[in-house]
Write an enzyme that holds these catalytic residues in place. Structure first.
Site, mmCIF file in Angstrom:
data_model
loop_
_atom_site.group_PDB
_atom_site.id
_atom_site.type_symbol
_atom_site.label_atom_id
_atom_site.label_comp_id
_atom_site.label_asym_id
_atom_site.label_seq_id
_atom_site.Cartn_x
_atom_site.Cartn_y
_atom_site.Cartn_z
ATOM 1 N N PRO A 15 0.772 -1.123 -0.026
ATOM 2 C CA PRO A 15 0.235 0.256 0.112
ATOM 3 C C PRO A 15 0.831 1.278 0.037
ATOM 4 C CG PRO A 15 0.244 -0.642 2.365
ATOM 5 C CD PRO A 15 1.020 -1.702 1.382
ATOM 6 N N TRP A 16 0.261 2.381 -0.186
ATOM 7 C CA TRP A 16 0.873 3.590 0.212
ATOM 8 C C TRP A 16 1.017 4.318 1.127
ATOM 9 C CZ3 TRP A 16 -2.294 6.818 2.792
ATOM 10 C CH2 TRP A 16 -3.471 6.247 2.870
ATOM 11 N N LYS A 54 4.604 -5.458 -6.710
ATOM 12 C CA LYS A 54 3.432 -4.547 -7.241
ATOM 13 C C LYS A 54 3.234 -3.366 -6.211
ATOM 14 C CE LYS A 54 -0.483 -3.522 -7.214
ATOM 15 N NZ LYS A 54 -0.446 -2.041 -7.325
ATOM 16 N N VAL A 79 -9.594 -6.098 -0.209
ATOM 17 C CA VAL A 79 -8.878 -6.834 -1.107
ATOM 18 C C VAL A 79 -8.043 -7.780 -0.670
ATOM 19 C CG1 VAL A 79 -6.759 -6.573 -2.657
ATOM 20 C CG2 VAL A 79 -8.648 -4.628 -2.353
ATOM 21 N N GLU A 116 -1.532 -8.761 5.543
ATOM 22 C CA GLU A 116 -1.521 -7.661 6.764
ATOM 23 C C GLU A 116 -2.606 -6.517 6.410
ATOM 24 O OE1 GLU A 116 0.139 -7.764 9.457
ATOM 25 O OE2 GLU A 116 1.629 -9.229 8.980
ATOM 26 N N CYS A 141 -2.598 1.687 9.960
ATOM 27 C CA CYS A 141 -3.466 0.365 10.053
ATOM 28 C C CYS A 141 -3.309 0.367 11.777
ATOM 29 C CB CYS A 141 -2.877 -0.801 9.676
ATOM 30 S SG CYS A 141 -1.086 -1.051 9.843
ATOM 31 N N GLU A 161 -12.601 1.510 10.241
ATOM 32 C CA GLU A 161 -11.310 2.141 10.324
ATOM 33 C C GLU A 161 -11.568 3.467 9.613
ATOM 34 O OE1 GLU A 161 -8.473 0.150 7.191
ATOM 35 O OE2 GLU A 161 -7.104 0.112 8.850
ATOM 36 N N PHE A 167 -9.222 6.104 9.218
ATOM 37 C CA PHE A 167 -8.256 6.212 8.116
ATOM 38 C C PHE A 167 -7.893 7.704 7.945
ATOM 39 C CE2 PHE A 167 -5.062 3.914 5.426
ATOM 40 C CZ PHE A 167 -4.629 2.945 6.202
HETATM 41 P P1 NAP Z 1 -5.833 -1.574 -0.930
HETATM 42 O O1 NAP Z 1 -6.967 -0.833 -1.855
HETATM 43 O O2 NAP Z 1 -6.269 -2.746 -0.606
HETATM 44 O O3 NAP Z 1 -4.546 -1.289 -1.809
HETATM 45 C C1 NAP Z 1 -3.305 -1.876 -1.349
HETATM 46 C C2 NAP Z 1 -2.647 -2.542 -2.488
HETATM 47 O O4 NAP Z 1 -3.421 -3.524 -3.242
HETATM 48 C C3 NAP Z 1 -2.316 -1.580 -3.564
HETATM 49 O O5 NAP Z 1 -1.109 -1.901 -4.269
HETATM 50 C C4 NAP Z 1 -3.475 -2.012 -4.353
HETATM 51 O O6 NAP Z 1 -3.148 -1.183 -5.710
HETATM 52 C C5 NAP Z 1 -3.605 -3.311 -4.295
HETATM 53 N N1 NAP Z 1 -4.787 -3.852 -4.998
HETATM 54 C C6 NAP Z 1 -5.947 -3.260 -4.714
HETATM 55 N N2 NAP Z 1 -7.064 -4.052 -5.664
HETATM 56 C C7 NAP Z 1 -6.047 -5.020 -5.992
HETATM 57 C C8 NAP Z 1 -6.888 -5.974 -6.666
HETATM 58 N N3 NAP Z 1 -8.030 -6.427 -7.039
HETATM 59 N N4 NAP Z 1 -5.914 -7.200 -6.942
HETATM 60 C C9 NAP Z 1 -4.529 -6.937 -6.677
HETATM 61 N N5 NAP Z 1 -4.241 -5.785 -6.063
HETATM 62 C C10 NAP Z 1 -4.894 -4.755 -5.642
HETATM 63 O O7 NAP Z 1 -5.548 -0.621 0.212
HETATM 64 P P2 NAP Z 1 -5.168 0.879 0.674
HETATM 65 O O8 NAP Z 1 -6.234 1.587 0.764
HETATM 66 O O9 NAP Z 1 -4.243 1.353 -0.449
HETATM 67 O O10 NAP Z 1 -4.376 0.740 1.860
HETATM 68 C C11 NAP Z 1 -4.749 0.980 3.185
HETATM 69 C C12 NAP Z 1 -5.298 -0.337 3.919
HETATM 70 O O11 NAP Z 1 -4.026 -1.005 3.998
HETATM 71 C C13 NAP Z 1 -5.793 -0.089 5.277
HETATM 72 O O12 NAP Z 1 -6.934 -0.951 5.284
HETATM 73 C C14 NAP Z 1 -4.749 -0.348 6.274
HETATM 74 O O13 NAP Z 1 -5.298 -0.621 7.481
HETATM 75 C C15 NAP Z 1 -3.960 -1.457 5.530
HETATM 76 N N6 NAP Z 1 -2.906 -1.543 5.972
HETATM 77 C C16 NAP Z 1 -2.426 -2.551 6.891
HETATM 78 C C17 NAP Z 1 -1.121 -2.753 7.297
HETATM 79 C C18 NAP Z 1 -0.764 -3.917 8.197
HETATM 80 O O14 NAP Z 1 0.313 -4.265 8.434
HETATM 81 N N7 NAP Z 1 -1.750 -4.672 8.564
HETATM 82 C C19 NAP Z 1 -0.260 -1.838 7.087
HETATM 83 C C20 NAP Z 1 -0.561 -0.529 6.031
HETATM 84 C C21 NAP Z 1 -1.803 -0.500 5.730
HETATM 85 P P3 NAP Z 1 -3.544 0.074 -6.442
HETATM 86 O O15 NAP Z 1 -2.580 1.166 -5.574
HETATM 87 O O16 NAP Z 1 -2.952 0.065 -7.680
HETATM 88 O O17 NAP Z 1 -4.989 0.305 -6.252
#
Ligand code: NAP
Length: 488
Positions: A153-154, A178, A236, A254, A289, A390, A392
């Protein structure tokens, strides 16, 4: 912007920087201004396939290198990435928005995973198992799983990458990464560091892209990928796990969190206030997170706590991450800004009271970015979206409680289980509550979070598997049992 200029903008496949097969690129916006920082290659399924093939070829030799050899690459990466800390910090601020001092701290933390797993590479022990037969010997060894597809993620664009690629490379796996579409530059800069320290071609490949589904699908259907390592949303994560089931690929996930932050009446008051402000607002404007999502304060100290907390929140400076003294930068994009606004508006409709903040910042320097005022909500109840979801964003709901048992039940009443915090001086209570909380991380009088030495991961829908610690490398190995009958 020279830090941006110096970063490769192409895909890294088999040690070569190449354009996407389609020739397409996409723009990376600065969330503080909405302006494009750079354009990078927009990879697709065909590019992902080439990257996977190259990782598969490289695995044949990389998996046979000695642990100490792999360890040396990671040590060199640690050194070079540490040297480039300031440039990487600025790069993160350009594409992620977090204040540059915070971004540099992230790099210092991220690089620690190269250091930690450089050591762990040399400690992937097997076992000699006592045999059931005198003339038979039994032993167990750990071997690398194979090609790993890593999706990140970002919000921590450097740490989420090093926490995966360091243990994968240490274990002898090869990787196709990726990164998030919002933060590809940090990923490419880290890949360049590994290239600069001489990592053999194909051991790490990077495919940046704008639409993740196509590449995600290739990771799931391509039989050469043996493991998917993912950090991101629970939604996801579930989708990937379902997709991985067809080939029973290994997964580690995660995912999201909804951290309770519990303050008892006997807590070190100042430490609790400081800790709550830190874990709510000082990490990517609340887009982490492990951020406190619900702050439970014992009713006997609630007024005093709220007053001190709100005072500190009012003093937080919001702005572009490059401005001095800024603590809270922009949110990552409009969707996140809208989601945070929606949660606050709904809570207010249900009876919550805004003690400070309460809406987006749109005037003057804030006009083009995605800024939200640091917000504190009072009169919050457990059934409001702001407590259940969440958040965020830089929004702190304060709730009150009366008894220990009550607060533990309320804290656990969520499908998430990533991080939790409690502040108390009562040692008996520390053990009772730390053991009762259904979370992968419990911070006791501590809101700084985890570190490299501790395993990190979630209970329930916050994930599967652990990153960091000695457990972090196990996720990248298969266990093999060997049974030998001795020749007569
Ligand atoms: P996200 O939408 O799930 O995206 C995370 C990653 O998954 C990005 O690289 C995204 O690509 C990719 N992705 C999205 N849809 C996909 C699909 N259908 N197939 C394959 N890859 C896919 O999450 P986010 O909103 O960017 O990140 C925030 C989330 O991450 C929050 O829920 C946060 O709590 C969680 N997080 C958890 C931890 C932990 O250690 N537990 C740490 C940090 C963040 P694109 O960018 O191209 O959409």
């Amino acid at each position: 912007m020279s830090v941006v200029k110096d970063v490769p903008k192409q895909l890294l496949i088999n040690g070569q920087w190449v354009d996407a097969k389609s020739g397409k690129t996409f723009e990376v916006p600065n969330p503080a201004t909405g302006e494009a920082v750079a354009a990078v290659a927009d990879g697709g399924a065909e590019d992902a396939r080439s990257a996977i093939r190259s990782a598969h070829e490289a695995f044949k030799s990389w998996s046979r290198t000695s642990p100490i050899e792999r360890s040396r690459y990671l040590e060199k990466a640690f050194k070079l990435m540490s040297d480039r800390r300031d440039e990487l910090g600025q790069l993160i601020t350009f594409e992620n928005g977090k204040p540059v001092e915070e971004a540099k701290k992230e790099v210092a933390f991220a690089v620690g995973y190269f250091d930690w797993f450089a050591g762990e590479a040399r400690r992937i022990y097997g076992e000699l198992i006592p045999s059931n037969v005198a003339t038979r010997r039994l032993w167990m060894i750990r071997q690398p799983v194979g090609v790993v597809a890593a999706i990140t993620p970002w919000n921590f664009p450097a740490t989420m990458i090093t926490r995966k690629i360091a243990p994968a490379l240490a274990a002898g796996c090869t990787v196709v990464l990726k990164p998030a579409e919002q933060t590809p530059l940090t990923a490419l800069a880290i890949a360049k560091i590994l290239q600069d320290v001489g990592l053999p071609p194909g051991v790490l490949n990077v495919v940046t892209n704008l639409y993740p589904e196509e590449i995600g699908q290739e990771f799931l259907v391509n039989p050469l990928v043996r493991k998917v390592a993912f950090t991101g949303s629970t939604e996801v994560g579930k989708l990937l796990m379902r997709g991985a089931a067809d080939q029973l690929k290994r997964v580690s996930l995660e995912l999201g969190g909804n951290a309770p932050f519990i303050v008892f009446e006997d807590a070190d008051f100042d430490a609790a206030v400081e800790g709550a402000v830190g874990i709510k607002y000082l990490r990517v404007a609340g887009q982490s997170c492990i951020c406190a999502n619900r702050i439970y304060v014992h009713e006997s100290i609630a007024d005093r706590f709220t007053q001190a907390f709100v005072e500190k929140v009012k003093a937080i400076k919001v702005g572009s991450g490059f401005e001095p003294d800024v603590i809270v930068g922009p949110l990552i994009n409009k969707d996140t800004l809208d989601k945070v606004s929606g949660l606050v508006q709904a809570a207010v409709k249900q009876g919550a009271k805004v003690a400070t903040g309460g809406g987006p910042l749109k005037e003057g320097a804030f006009a083009k970015g995605y800024f939200y005022a640091p917000t504190v909500l009072l009169n919050v109840t457990d059934d409001m979206g702001v407590s259940r979801e969440e958040i965020f964003g830089p929004v702190a709901p304060i709730l009150t409680f009366q008894t220990e048992q009550e607060v533990v039940e309320r804290a656990n009443k969520t499908n998430y289980g990533l991080a939790s915090y409690l502040f108390t001086k009562d040692l008996g209570r520390v053990f009772r509550i730390a053991e009762a909380l259904e979370y992968g991380l419990v911070g006791v009088n501590d809101a700084a979070g985890y570190t490299h030495e501790t395993p990190f991961g979630g209970f329930k829908e916050s994930g599967l598997g652990r990153e960091g610690g000695k457990e972090g490398i196990d996720e990248y190995t298969e266990v093999k049992s060997i049974v030998v009958n001795l020749p007569k």
